[in-house]
Design a protein around this motif. Structure first.
Motif, PDB file in Angstrom:
ATOM      1  N   LEU A  53       2.731  -9.385  20.803  1.00  0.00           N
ATOM      2  CA  LEU A  53       2.316  -9.492  19.405  1.00  0.00           C
ATOM      3  C   LEU A  53       0.988  -8.760  19.249  1.00  0.00           C
ATOM      4  O   LEU A  53      -0.051  -9.210  19.738  1.00  0.00           O
ATOM      5  CB  LEU A  53       2.164 -10.959  19.005  1.00  0.00           C
ATOM      6  N   ALA A  54       0.993  -7.613  18.583  1.00  0.00           N
ATOM      7  CA  ALA A  54      -0.209  -6.799  18.413  1.00  0.00           C
ATOM      8  C   ALA A  54       0.010  -5.840  17.232  1.00  0.00           C
ATOM      9  O   ALA A  54       1.145  -5.492  16.932  1.00  0.00           O
ATOM     10  CB  ALA A  54      -0.521  -6.012  19.695  1.00  0.00           C
ATOM     11  N   PRO A  55      -1.039  -5.433  16.551  1.00  0.00           N
ATOM     12  CA  PRO A  55      -2.449  -5.703  16.806  1.00  0.00           C
ATOM     13  C   PRO A  55      -2.968  -7.020  16.271  1.00  0.00           C
ATOM     14  O   PRO A  55      -4.188  -7.193  16.193  1.00  0.00           O
ATOM     15  CB  PRO A  55      -3.133  -4.519  16.106  1.00  0.00           C
ATOM     16  N   TRP A  56      -2.072  -7.921  15.905  1.00  0.00           N
ATOM     17  CA  TRP A  56      -2.497  -9.301  15.662  1.00  0.00           C
ATOM     18  C   TRP A  56      -1.325 -10.218  15.977  1.00  0.00           C
ATOM     19  O   TRP A  56      -0.170  -9.859  15.782  1.00  0.00           O
ATOM     20  CB  TRP A  56      -2.967  -9.506  14.205  1.00  0.00           C
ATOM     21  N   PRO A  57      -1.603 -11.426  16.490  1.00  0.00           N
ATOM     22  CA  PRO A  57      -0.569 -12.446  16.634  1.00  0.00           C
ATOM     23  C   PRO A  57      -0.643 -13.414  15.451  1.00  0.00           C
ATOM     24  O   PRO A  57      -1.591 -13.371  14.662  1.00  0.00           O
ATOM     25  CB  PRO A  57      -0.966 -13.151  17.934  1.00  0.00           C
ATOM     26  N   ASN A  58       0.345 -14.268  15.352  1.00  0.00           N
ATOM     27  CA  ASN A  58       0.401 -15.274  14.296  1.00  0.00           C
ATOM     28  C   ASN A  58       0.465 -14.607  12.923  1.00  0.00           C
ATOM     29  O   ASN A  58       1.141 -13.592  12.764  1.00  0.00           O
ATOM     30  CB  ASN A  58      -0.763 -16.272  14.412  1.00  0.00           C
ATOM     31  N   ARG A  59      -0.243 -15.117  11.937  1.00  0.00           N
ATOM     32  CA  ARG A  59      -0.015 -14.734  10.556  1.00  0.00           C
ATOM     33  C   ARG A  59      -1.302 -14.330   9.848  1.00  0.00           C
ATOM     34  O   ARG A  59      -2.350 -14.951  10.073  1.00  0.00           O
ATOM     35  CB  ARG A  59       0.652 -15.902   9.812  1.00  0.00           C
ATOM     36  N   THR A  60      -1.193 -13.328   8.980  1.00  0.00           N
ATOM     37  CA  THR A  60      -2.276 -12.938   8.094  1.00  0.00           C
ATOM     38  C   THR A  60      -1.915 -13.416   6.696  1.00  0.00           C
ATOM     39  O   THR A  60      -0.891 -13.011   6.137  1.00  0.00           O
ATOM     40  CB  THR A  60      -2.487 -11.413   8.096  1.00  0.00           C
ATOM     41  N   GLU A  61      -2.734 -14.280   6.140  1.00  0.00           N
ATOM     42  CA  GLU A  61      -2.423 -14.942   4.874  1.00  0.00           C
ATOM     43  C   GLU A  61      -2.254 -13.933   3.742  1.00  0.00           C
ATOM     44  O   GLU A  61      -3.143 -13.111   3.474  1.00  0.00           O
ATOM     45  CB  GLU A  61      -3.529 -15.938   4.525  1.00  0.00           C
ATOM     46  N   ASP A  62      -1.100 -13.983   3.100  1.00  0.00           N
ATOM     47  CA  ASP A  62      -0.754 -13.096   1.980  1.00  0.00           C
ATOM     48  C   ASP A  62      -0.810 -11.616   2.371  1.00  0.00           C
ATOM     49  O   ASP A  62      -0.763 -10.745   1.507  1.00  0.00           O
ATOM     50  CB  ASP A  62      -1.678 -13.342   0.778  1.00  0.00           C
ATOM     51  N   GLY A  63      -0.909 -11.326   3.681  1.00  0.00           N
ATOM     52  CA  GLY A  63      -0.988  -9.954   4.152  1.00  0.00           C
ATOM     53  C   GLY A  63      -2.321  -9.286   3.860  1.00  0.00           C
ATOM     54  O   GLY A  63      -2.427  -8.061   4.004  1.00  0.00           O
ATOM     55  N   ILE A  64      -3.350 -10.051   3.497  1.00  0.00           N
ATOM     56  CA  ILE A  64      -4.630  -9.484   3.072  1.00  0.00           C
ATOM     57  C   ILE A  64      -5.716  -9.841   4.076  1.00  0.00           C
ATOM     58  O   ILE A  64      -5.845 -10.993   4.483  1.00  0.00           O
ATOM     59  CB  ILE A  64      -5.017  -9.990   1.669  1.00  0.00           C
ATOM     60  N   TYR A  65      -6.496  -8.852   4.489  1.00  0.00           N
ATOM     61  CA  TYR A  65      -7.651  -9.123   5.342  1.00  0.00           C
ATOM     62  C   TYR A  65      -8.765  -8.144   4.991  1.00  0.00           C
ATOM     63  O   TYR A  65      -8.533  -7.088   4.385  1.00  0.00           O
ATOM     64  CB  TYR A  65      -7.290  -9.005   6.825  1.00  0.00           C
ATOM     65  N   THR A  66      -9.983  -8.503   5.361  1.00  0.00           N
ATOM     66  CA  THR A  66     -11.150  -7.655   5.128  1.00  0.00           C
ATOM     67  C   THR A  66     -11.740  -7.247   6.467  1.00  0.00           C
ATOM     68  O   THR A  66     -11.956  -8.092   7.341  1.00  0.00           O
ATOM     69  CB  THR A  66     -12.208  -8.397   4.297  1.00  0.00           C
ATOM     70  N   PHE A  67     -12.000  -5.954   6.639  1.00  0.00           N
ATOM     71  CA  PHE A  67     -12.615  -5.451   7.866  1.00  0.00           C
ATOM     72  C   PHE A  67     -13.661  -4.418   7.498  1.00  0.00           C
ATOM     73  O   PHE A  67     -13.387  -3.490   6.745  1.00  0.00           O
ATOM     74  CB  PHE A  67     -11.559  -4.831   8.783  1.00  0.00           C
ATOM     75  N   ASP A  68     -14.866  -4.600   8.023  1.00  0.00           N
ATOM     76  CA  ASP A  68     -15.997  -3.719   7.718  1.00  0.00           C
ATOM     77  C   ASP A  68     -16.185  -3.541   6.217  1.00  0.00           C
ATOM     78  O   ASP A  68     -16.459  -2.436   5.723  1.00  0.00           O
ATOM     79  CB  ASP A  68     -15.828  -2.354   8.394  1.00  0.00           C
ATOM     80  N   GLY A  69     -16.017  -4.634   5.485  1.00  0.00           N
ATOM     81  CA  GLY A  69     -16.269  -4.628   4.054  1.00  0.00           C
ATOM     82  C   GLY A  69     -15.163  -4.062   3.200  1.00  0.00           C
ATOM     83  O   GLY A  69     -15.281  -4.023   1.968  1.00  0.00           O
ATOM     84  N   GLU A  70     -14.058  -3.630   3.820  1.00  0.00           N
ATOM     85  CA  GLU A  70     -12.941  -3.044   3.071  1.00  0.00           C
ATOM     86  C   GLU A  70     -11.738  -3.972   3.099  1.00  0.00           C
ATOM     87  O   GLU A  70     -11.383  -4.520   4.146  1.00  0.00           O
ATOM     88  CB  GLU A  70     -12.562  -1.686   3.656  1.00  0.00           C
ATOM     89  N   HIS A  72      -7.848  -4.764   3.088  1.00  0.00           N
ATOM     90  CA  HIS A  72      -6.600  -4.117   3.498  1.00  0.00           C
ATOM     91  C   HIS A  72      -5.428  -5.022   3.128  1.00  0.00           C
ATOM     92  O   HIS A  72      -5.520  -6.254   3.232  1.00  0.00           O
ATOM     93  CB  HIS A  72      -6.599  -3.859   5.001  1.00  0.00           C
ATOM     94  N   ARG A  73      -4.316  -4.425   2.728  1.00  0.00           N
ATOM     95  CA  ARG A  73      -3.137  -5.174   2.299  1.00  0.00           C
ATOM     96  C   ARG A  73      -1.930  -4.757   3.155  1.00  0.00           C
ATOM     97  O   ARG A  73      -1.397  -3.654   3.004  1.00  0.00           O
ATOM     98  CB  ARG A  73      -2.850  -4.955   0.816  1.00  0.00           C
ATOM     99  N   LEU A  74      -1.514  -5.646   4.040  1.00  0.00           N
ATOM    100  CA  LEU A  74      -0.354  -5.433   4.892  1.00  0.00           C
ATOM    101  C   LEU A  74       0.922  -5.799   4.148  1.00  0.00           C
ATOM    102  O   LEU A  74       0.902  -6.601   3.195  1.00  0.00           O
ATOM    103  CB  LEU A  74      -0.462  -6.301   6.148  1.00  0.00           C
ATOM    104  N   ASP A  75       2.048  -5.256   4.592  1.00  0.00           N
ATOM    105  CA  ASP A  75       3.334  -5.695   4.062  1.00  0.00           C
ATOM    106  C   ASP A  75       3.581  -7.146   4.471  1.00  0.00           C
ATOM    107  O   ASP A  75       3.310  -7.543   5.612  1.00  0.00           O
ATOM    108  CB  ASP A  75       4.466  -4.824   4.606  1.00  0.00           C
ATOM    109  N   VAL A  76       4.090  -7.939   3.552  1.00  0.00           N
ATOM    110  CA  VAL A  76       4.474  -9.316   3.857  1.00  0.00           C
ATOM    111  C   VAL A  76       5.804  -9.295   4.603  1.00  0.00           C
ATOM    112  O   VAL A  76       6.807  -8.789   4.094  1.00  0.00           O
ATOM    113  CB  VAL A  76       4.579 -10.154   2.575  1.00  0.00           C
ATOM    114  N   THR A  77       5.811  -9.804   5.831  1.00  0.00           N
ATOM    115  CA  THR A  77       7.021  -9.788   6.656  1.00  0.00           C
ATOM    116  C   THR A  77       7.610 -11.179   6.880  1.00  0.00           C
ATOM    117  O   THR A  77       8.725 -11.289   7.369  1.00  0.00           O
ATOM    118  CB  THR A  77       6.717  -9.138   8.019  1.00  0.00           C
ATOM    119  N   GLU A  78       6.878 -12.209   6.552  1.00  0.00           N
ATOM    120  CA  GLU A  78       7.400 -13.577   6.561  1.00  0.00           C
ATOM    121  C   GLU A  78       7.446 -14.028   5.106  1.00  0.00           C
ATOM    122  O   GLU A  78       6.526 -14.661   4.593  1.00  0.00           O
ATOM    123  CB  GLU A  78       6.508 -14.494   7.404  1.00  0.00           C
ATOM    124  N   VAL A  79       8.538 -13.683   4.452  1.00  0.00           N
ATOM    125  CA  VAL A  79       8.624 -13.828   3.000  1.00  0.00           C
ATOM    126  C   VAL A  79       8.522 -15.284   2.579  1.00  0.00           C
ATOM    127  O   VAL A  79       7.851 -15.613   1.585  1.00  0.00           O
ATOM    128  CB  VAL A  79       9.933 -13.199   2.477  1.00  0.00           C
TER     129      VAL A  79
END
Length: 271
Positions: A53-70, A72-79
């Motif tokens: 499981l990479a580059p992250w394991p488990n779940r990213t909530e709503d597919g949204i995360y912030t890195f270095d102030g930006e 990012h919106r990932l595709d939702v894969t656990e609908v």
């Protein structure tokens, strides 16, 4: 020429079966006794058993995360839970770069994806010996900027065909990570003291439960999988154990979750 779909490595009485897809550990035996949950080539691993499981394991909530102030919106894969789950590499074919009777090395370029504009290269080496199975993963940032990185091994252990309810478990984990109904972290890790997750001394699995109950002094639910060694969280953090497992992962440098800041800098992470 047909691409080899999987690899078998043997040594010291151990036999490990590695799939090209997901670089997954699809079986490990010693003297014919299964030590992990097996699955056949060309089939879907049950609950992603044995996959990386990479580059992250488990779940990213709503597919949204912030890195270095930006943002990012990932595709939702656990609908059903509206999460982005388990990274990008568990369903793709990895390239084999080294093979031997007792070891195999596979690599993959993660590539760019919605919400992932980074250039990450992964390399996994599986090797068996008298000591068991060792897995070493190297992550290399081939880009010019820092990137976020986390890692999970979705390993499911077993002891032959013995039912879980007949097993005694010892696990030197002092903390447990509570989860929400969406399988997201519910606050910080808490002590296992006084909960059904305390296996620091050998004891049977809780009667009638495929997974222990939630910590009694916390909110949230435990990981839904059938073993505390599941890495989709992780549910537990080890504080050391008196017994060694025949399955080992080695790590030096950064922890499993962090940053890969240097171009082509190596980050070796352990489960």
């Amino acid at each position: 020429m047909a691409v080899q779909p999987g690899f078998t490595i043997t040594s010291g009485g151990y036999v490990a079966e590695i799939a090209r897809t997901g670089a997954g550990l699809r079986g490990l035996t010693r003297g014919g006794v299964p030590l992990t949950e097996p699955w056949a080539l060309g089939t879907k691993p049950p609950l992603s058993a044995g996959l990386i499981l990479a580059p992250w394991p488990n779940r990213t909530e709503d597919g949204i995360y912030t890195f270095d102030g930006e943002i990012h919106r990932l595709d939702v894969t656990e609908v059903e839970r509206n999460n982005a789950m388990h990274g990008f590499v568990r369903r793709v074919d990895w390239d084999d770069v080294e093979t031997a009777e007792d070891a195999v090395t596979l690599t993959v370029d993660v590539g760019t994806h919605p919400g992932w504009p980074f250039d990450l290269h992964l390399r996994i080496r599986y090797a068996v010996s008298d000591a068991g199975l060792e897995a070493e993963l190297t992550a290399e940032n081939h880009g010019s900027a820092a990137l976020p990185f986390a890692l999970g091994f979705h390993t499911f252990l077993r002891v032959g065909d013995v039912p879980v309810d007949d097993c005694t478990l010892e696990l030197g984990a002092a903390l447990v990570q509570p989860l929400t109904e969406r399988q997201l972290p519910a606050g910080p890790p808490v002590t296992v003291e006084g909960t059904d997750y305390d296996f620091r001394r050998p004891r049977p699995w809780p009667a009638g439960n495929s997974t222990p109950r939630s910590p009694r002094r916390t909110t949230g639910t435990p990981c839904v999988h059938r073993t505390p060694r599941c890495s989709c969280g992780p549910t537990t953090r080890s504080a050391g154990s008196r017994r060694s497992s025949p399955i080992r992962s080695t790590g030096r440098g950064s922890p499993a979750a962090g940053r890969a800041a240097n171009p082509r800098g190596r980050s070796r992470s352990s489960r």
